[in-house]
Design a protein around this motif. Structure first.
Motif, PDB file in Angstrom:
ATOM      1  N   VAL A  16       0.825  -1.905   0.116  1.00 40.98           N
ATOM      2  CA  VAL A  16       0.018   0.024  -0.022  1.00 40.98           C
ATOM      3  C   VAL A  16       0.409   1.107   0.027  1.00 40.98           C
ATOM      4  N   ASP A  17       1.106   2.142  -1.032  1.00 43.78           N
ATOM      5  CA  ASP A  17       1.614   3.327  -0.536  1.00 43.78           C
ATOM      6  C   ASP A  17       1.260   4.516   0.288  1.00 43.78           C
ATOM      7  N   ARG A  18       2.424   5.371   0.322  1.00 44.56           N
ATOM      8  CA  ARG A  18       2.195   6.296   1.428  1.00 44.56           C
ATOM      9  C   ARG A  18       0.907   6.757   1.476  1.00 44.56           C
ATOM     10  N   ASP A  19       0.313   6.840   1.460  1.00 43.73           N
ATOM     11  CA  ASP A  19      -1.004   7.632   1.766  1.00 43.73           C
ATOM     12  C   ASP A  19      -1.624   6.826   1.724  1.00 43.73           C
ATOM     13  N   GLY A  20      -1.894   5.431   1.572  1.00 42.54           N
ATOM     14  CA  GLY A  20      -3.275   4.573   2.133  1.00 42.54           C
ATOM     15  C   GLY A  20      -3.706   4.338   1.005  1.00 42.54           C
ATOM     16  N   LYS A  21      -3.204   4.156  -0.664  1.00 45.41           N
ATOM     17  CA  LYS A  21      -3.925   4.081  -1.842  1.00 45.41           C
ATOM     18  C   LYS A  21      -3.383   2.456  -2.013  1.00 45.41           C
ATOM     19  N   PHE A  22      -4.482   1.680  -3.019  1.00 42.72           N
ATOM     20  CA  PHE A  22      -3.512   0.954  -2.805  1.00 42.72           C
ATOM     21  C   PHE A  22      -3.980   0.646  -4.863  1.00 42.72           C
ATOM     22  N   ARG A  23      -2.719   1.392  -5.094  1.00 43.42           N
ATOM     23  CA  ARG A  23      -2.201   1.209  -6.753  1.00 43.42           C
ATOM     24  C   ARG A  23      -1.676   0.052  -7.195  1.00 43.42           C
ATOM     25  N   ARG A  24      -0.619  -0.694  -6.469  1.00 44.95           N
ATOM     26  CA  ARG A  24      -0.440  -1.564  -6.448  1.00 44.95           C
ATOM     27  C   ARG A  24      -0.532  -3.256  -6.389  1.00 44.95           C
ATOM     28  N   PHE A  25      -0.676  -4.065  -6.293  1.00 49.35           N
ATOM     29  CA  PHE A  25      -0.728  -5.072  -5.765  1.00 49.35           C
ATOM     30  C   PHE A  25       0.460  -6.424  -6.095  1.00 49.35           C
ATOM     31  N   PRO A  26       1.294  -6.949  -4.939  1.00 48.75           N
ATOM     32  CA  PRO A  26       2.205  -7.994  -5.977  1.00 48.75           C
ATOM     33  C   PRO A  26       1.423  -9.101  -6.322  1.00 48.75           C
ATOM     34  N   LEU A  27       2.059  -9.945  -7.563  1.00 52.56           N
ATOM     35  CA  LEU A  27       1.361 -11.112  -7.319  1.00 52.56           C
ATOM     36  C   LEU A  27       1.473 -12.494  -7.405  1.00 52.56           C
ATOM     37  N   LEU A  28       3.266 -12.144  -6.556  1.00 55.04           N
ATOM     38  CA  LEU A  28       4.081 -13.461  -5.751  1.00 55.04           C
ATOM     39  C   LEU A  28       4.515 -13.243  -5.024  1.00 55.04           C
ATOM     40  N   MET A  29       4.601 -13.808  -3.579  1.00 56.63           N
ATOM     41  CA  MET A  29       4.895 -13.572  -2.731  1.00 56.63           C
ATOM     42  C   MET A  29       6.160 -15.248  -2.465  1.00 56.63           C
ATOM     43  N   ARG A  30       7.537 -14.509  -1.233  1.00 57.12           N
ATOM     44  CA  ARG A  30       8.160 -15.106  -1.051  1.00 57.12           C
ATOM     45  C   ARG A  30       7.934 -16.076   0.487  1.00 57.12           C
ATOM     46  N   ASP A  31       8.367 -17.299   0.231  1.00 58.93           N
ATOM     47  CA  ASP A  31       8.748 -17.790   1.872  1.00 58.93           C
ATOM     48  C   ASP A  31       9.506 -18.551   1.628  1.00 58.93           C
ATOM     49  N   GLY A  32      10.573 -18.168   1.801  1.00 54.80           N
ATOM     50  CA  GLY A  32      11.574 -19.310   2.083  1.00 54.80           C
ATOM     51  C   GLY A  32      12.446 -19.013   0.607  1.00 54.80           C
ATOM     52  N   ASP A  33      12.343 -20.776   0.035  1.00 56.59           N
ATOM     53  CA  ASP A  33      12.301 -20.657  -1.009  1.00 56.59           C
ATOM     54  C   ASP A  33      11.435 -20.928  -1.872  1.00 56.59           C
ATOM     55  N   LYS A  34       9.779 -20.265  -1.908  1.00 50.50           N
ATOM     56  CA  LYS A  34       8.427 -21.024  -2.448  1.00 50.50           C
ATOM     57  C   LYS A  34       8.104 -19.351  -2.350  1.00 50.50           C
ATOM     58  N   ALA A  35       7.333 -19.851  -3.721  1.00 50.04           N
ATOM     59  CA  ALA A  35       6.860 -18.271  -4.331  1.00 50.04           C
ATOM     60  C   ALA A  35       5.413 -18.400  -4.083  1.00 50.04           C
ATOM     61  N   TYR A  36       4.515 -17.654  -3.656  1.00 51.50           N
ATOM     62  CA  TYR A  36       3.127 -18.533  -3.713  1.00 51.50           C
ATOM     63  C   TYR A  36       2.045 -16.602  -4.897  1.00 51.50           C
ATOM     64  N   VAL A  37       1.183 -16.880  -5.098  1.00 53.94           N
ATOM     65  CA  VAL A  37       0.685 -16.210  -5.934  1.00 53.94           C
ATOM     66  C   VAL A  37      -1.162 -15.761  -5.054  1.00 53.94           C
ATOM     67  N   SER A  38      -1.184 -14.400  -6.083  1.00 53.27           N
ATOM     68  CA  SER A  38      -2.001 -14.058  -4.994  1.00 53.27           C
ATOM     69  C   SER A  38      -3.828 -14.472  -5.844  1.00 53.27           C
ATOM     70  N   LEU A  39      -4.559 -14.103  -5.194  1.00 57.24           N
ATOM     71  CA  LEU A  39      -5.736 -14.818  -5.022  1.00 57.24           C
ATOM     72  C   LEU A  39      -6.242 -14.691  -6.435  1.00 57.24           C
ATOM     73  N   ALA A  40      -6.163 -13.524  -7.288  1.00 53.81           N
ATOM     74  CA  ALA A  40      -6.126 -13.188  -8.828  1.00 53.81           C
ATOM     75  C   ALA A  40      -5.326 -13.797  -9.113  1.00 53.81           C
ATOM     76  N   THR A  41      -3.979 -13.877  -9.280  1.00 56.73           N
ATOM     77  CA  THR A  41      -3.463 -15.499  -9.712  1.00 56.73           C
ATOM     78  C   THR A  41      -3.633 -16.273 -10.314  1.00 56.73           C
ATOM     79  N   GLN A  42      -4.001 -16.355  -8.702  1.00 58.01           N
ATOM     80  CA  GLN A  42      -4.975 -18.077  -9.062  1.00 58.01           C
ATOM     81  C   GLN A  42      -5.787 -17.948  -9.877  1.00 58.01           C
ATOM     82  N   ILE A  43      -6.370 -17.282 -10.049  1.00 59.96           N
ATOM     83  CA  ILE A  43      -7.980 -17.305 -10.151  1.00 59.96           C
ATOM     84  C   ILE A  43      -7.554 -16.921 -11.795  1.00 59.96           C
TER      85      ILE A  43
END
Length: 762
Positions: free
Chosen positions: A238-265
């Protein structure tokens, strides 16, 4: 009285004008350089300017809102846990056997294509009372065979989580979860089971700065095991002004990467293809060594930033997707055609369930619709992005525009500077919107506009500062000698008023109080000072009022000139009018002096017009802005002749010719001391239009007598001058000519006499 040194001025009189101009412009160029340098650092990412970033957010939002498609995507339907549903079905969460019924209804009756949950089921559902029955079965009623038999028959149906899990199995369902950095006893919170990772990161991919969280809140293991996939729906970017302009499609946990809900859809819609990474080496973002450029989902290339985030491709305000109240689905009140083969996302707009976000398109916006927008944008390949090369283009644009405005604007007239600014602003805005619409490029354009604004303000400030400094400088140099309005004119273009010597046609005036030496002998020093001040002050005011420049004060005398430093096409007329006004002021002074017991004063004024040298003159010890030359000396001689002709004001023929709106009485044709060429001298009588008829008739008679005199018609001339003297016995000029005629009648002039009278004294 000869022209001599004028007033002092030494600052800059020996400087090279070009060098002086460079010195004057140095602060402006330095300020412009620092502005451009700051924005270059901002554009490169090495030093971000906070307020420019805030303006960039505003500019991004404005461009986004101006280009919204404002249409409804029928492929995705949002099942809304809204206030109506909560009122009819009870507060959330609802019993999972009820949700199991909903799943069966959606897939078997409505025929949806995919179901995604923008909610998480991280806690067990014990609303059936099964835990209590189990305690009874293991405790007080353990020996009650009938109870135990019924318990084992009913238990599977009362395990609502298992019932819900069975409804999920074999169906195209995506469960949602969230990440968190919250801690309990210093340890990250990890509840539930994560879905299978989208990919395992190799050594190179692990060096990409993916978004990550320490903990998560995932779904119950029994539920996650029942479905093929899941995706997170929280946003750590979330940007400094609190607005949703960007969203990560991937998130890392160790050596694994998970996808966002929209990406998995999107993956689920495409048959769950693998996710491939497009990695850029040597990524120019701080100390990042590797960064993402895009991800590939079943052949769809999704451009992302170096961390794997996308700009949310909003279609419009809330309502860009069909909303259906979930209670209407449960009660089979929805037209099946609305949901048939649709991608269905279950989420909430109820304020109490805390899934409302601030976005560029709307301050209160359902989080579920953000996921719908991302999924829709990926499927349509309309994701806006900022590839790495855009930063380089922006850097070059800042450099080029900065150089143009830094070097060109100071040399332009204000109207052209404004036109250049308008053209630049228009070009930047057009280019930004064109690349946004045609190539899905999200350029940062506010920083360029802000830089141009700062450069314009900087140049305006320095223009004003330098202008004020030049005005103060000119006022310091000329303020006591030149009228304020002329200083104002000079300040508009100070470079055109140099102190270097030059020749010009100008007019010079000399004014002197007659017999002042005698007057001063009878006055105390302090009283003499008062007398001098009371004489010179109003005379100076008269000269200034007629656009004259004071050259110097010489005791009781004044020297002034017209035509410099400001060019004056009517310098002769202004000088003559000033002389006449000085005589009027003298009359008033004379009355005041008599009332104070001071001696009455009489003033002589001489004006000449001709070519003079004007400029800063003198020595290295003392400089003066003054006029010099024969024409100046003649002006001084003319003032001296006023006593000999018994008049107060004498001008030369050249002055009378240049100031033709006045009427003059020709006094004589003379040779003054120091000059061989004869000069016609005249007395100004006033503005022609203001003289009465009697005065004009007398003047005509007088001029006729002068003609007769030069024709040596002594008798006729003598008779006329005698009549004029009889009418005006106080006019010395008539007596002068009578005496000359009587002399010439007894001593006739030579045959080559030209009527010129030679003066041997000043």
């Amino acid at each position: 009285m000869l022209a001599g040194n004028g007033y002092h001025y030494s600052l800059g009189c020996c400087q090279n004008p070009a060098h002086s101009m460079k010195l004057k412009q140095f602060p402006r160029h330095l300020a412009n350089f620092l502005i451009v340098l700051a924005f270059l650092a901002h554009a490169s990412g090495n030093w971000r300017i906070p307020f420019v970033e805030d303006l960039e957010y505003i500019a991004y939002d404005a461009r986004l809102n101006l280009t919204l498609e404002n249409r409804v995507d029928p492929r995705i339907v949002i099942l809304d846990i809204d206030e109506k549903s909560l009122a009819q079905e009870g507060r959330w969460p609802w019993p999972r056997e009820r949700l199991a019924y909903m799943i069966d209804l959606l897939f078997d009756y409505y025929g949806i294509g995919l179901l995604a949950f923008d909610v998480v089921f991280s806690e067990r559902d014990e609303s059936s009372g099964l835990p209590l029955l189990q305690l009874l079965a293991e405790g007080p009623l353990a020996n009650n065979e009938q109870f135990i038999e019924q318990f084992f028959i009913m238990a599977p149906e009362l395990d609502y989580d298992a019932v819900f899990a069975r409804s999920l199995q074999g169906r195209n369902v995506v469960l949602g979860y969230f990440g968190t950095d919250d801690l309990i006893d210093g340890k990250p919170i990890r509840t539930g089971k994560l879905p299978e990772p989208a990919l395992v990161l190799d050594e190179r991919a692990q060096r990409i700065p993916f978004v990550s969280t320490a903990g998560y809140g995932a779904n119950l293991e029994v539920l996650q095991n029942a479905v093929p996939a899941g995706g997170y729906f929280h946003n750590p970017l979330v940007d400094r002004d609190g607005k949703f302009r960007r969203f990560p499609l991937l998130m890392r946990d160790g050596d694994k990467a998970y996808v966002s809900l929209a990406t998995q859809i999107v993956r689920s819609v495409l048959g769950n293809p693998p996710v491939k990474l497009e990695i850029a080496e040597g990524y120019a973002e701080g100390d990042v060594e590797y960064g993402l450029e895009a991800i590939d989902i079943g052949g769809i290339r999704v451009p992302v930033d170096y961390r794997g985030a996308v700009l949310v491709p909003y279609l419009g305000k809330q309502g860009s997707f069909k909303y259906v109240s979930l209670t209407e689905v449960l009660n089979a009140q929805v037209d099946p055609k609305v949901l048939e083969n649709a991608v269905v996302i279950i989420g909430t707009t109820a304020a109490g369930l805390l899934d409302l976000r601030s976005t560029p398109v709307q301050n209160v916006y359902p989080g579920v619709e953000i996921q719908a927008n991302i999924a829709s944008g990926i499927l349509d390949q309309r994701i806006k992005h900022r590839p790495a090369y855009i930063q380089g283009i922006e850097f070059v644009a800042i450099l080029l525009v900065g150089l143009v405005f830094s070097l060109l604007v100071p040399t332009l007239a204000p109207v052209f500077a404004v036109l250049l600014t308008i053209v630049t602003f228009s070009g930047v805005l057009y280019g930004s919107f064109y690349t946004w619409n045609e190539f899905n490029l999200a350029t940062e354009y506010a920083m360029l506009l802000v830089m141009v604004g700062f450069l314009i303000l900087s140049n305006l400030f320095f223009s004003f500062f330098l202008e004020q400094r030049d005005k103060r400088k000119l006022s310091g140099v000329f303020g006591h000698y030149v009228p304020p309005e002329l200083v104002e004119e000079m300040s508009e273009n100070p470079e055109s008023f140099g102190l270097e010597g030059e020749s010009r046609e100008m007019s010079v005036l000399f004014s002197d109080v007659r017999g002042f030496t005698t007057i001063s002998e009878g006055l105390e020093p302090t009283e003499l000072t008062r007398v001098i001040n009371e004489i010179l002050t109003p005379m100076t005011g008269v000269i200034h009022a007629n656009r004259g420049t004071i050259d110097k004060y010489m005791g009781d005398a004044i020297m002034a000139f017209w035509g410099a430093p400001v060019h004056d096409e009517e310098h002769a007329a202004h000088a003559v009018r000033a002389g006449l006004d000085i005589l009027k002021v003298t009359e008033l002074l004379r009355e005041g002096f008599v009332s104070k017991g001071w001696p009455p004063i009489q003033v002589g004024v001489g004006v000449n017009t001709g070519t003079m040298s004007v400029g800063n003159m003198g020595s290295e010890f003392r400089m003066a802005y003054t006029v010099m030359g024969d024409a100046v000396n003649l002006g001084s001689r003319l003032e001296g002749l006023t006593k000999q002709y018994g008049v107060n004001f004498i001008v030369s023929e050249s002055t009378a010719r240049a100031a033709s709106n006045f009427t003059y009485r020709e006094l004589d044709c003379v040779r003054v001391k120091g000059k061989d060429e004869p000069v016609i001298i005249l007395e100004p009588l006033g503005i022609t239009a203001e003289l009465d008829e009697a005065s004009m008739e007398e003047l005509e008679i007088y001029h006729e007598a002068i003609v007769r005199y030069r024709e040596q018609d002594w008798l006729h001339a003598h008779n006329v001058f005698r009549k004029l003297r009889k009418a005006h016995p106080d006019e010395m000029i008539y007596e002068i000519y009578i005496e000359r005629i009587e002399h010439f009648r007894e001593n006739p002039p030579d045959d080559d006499w030209d009527g010129v009278y030679t003066h041997t004294s000043k």
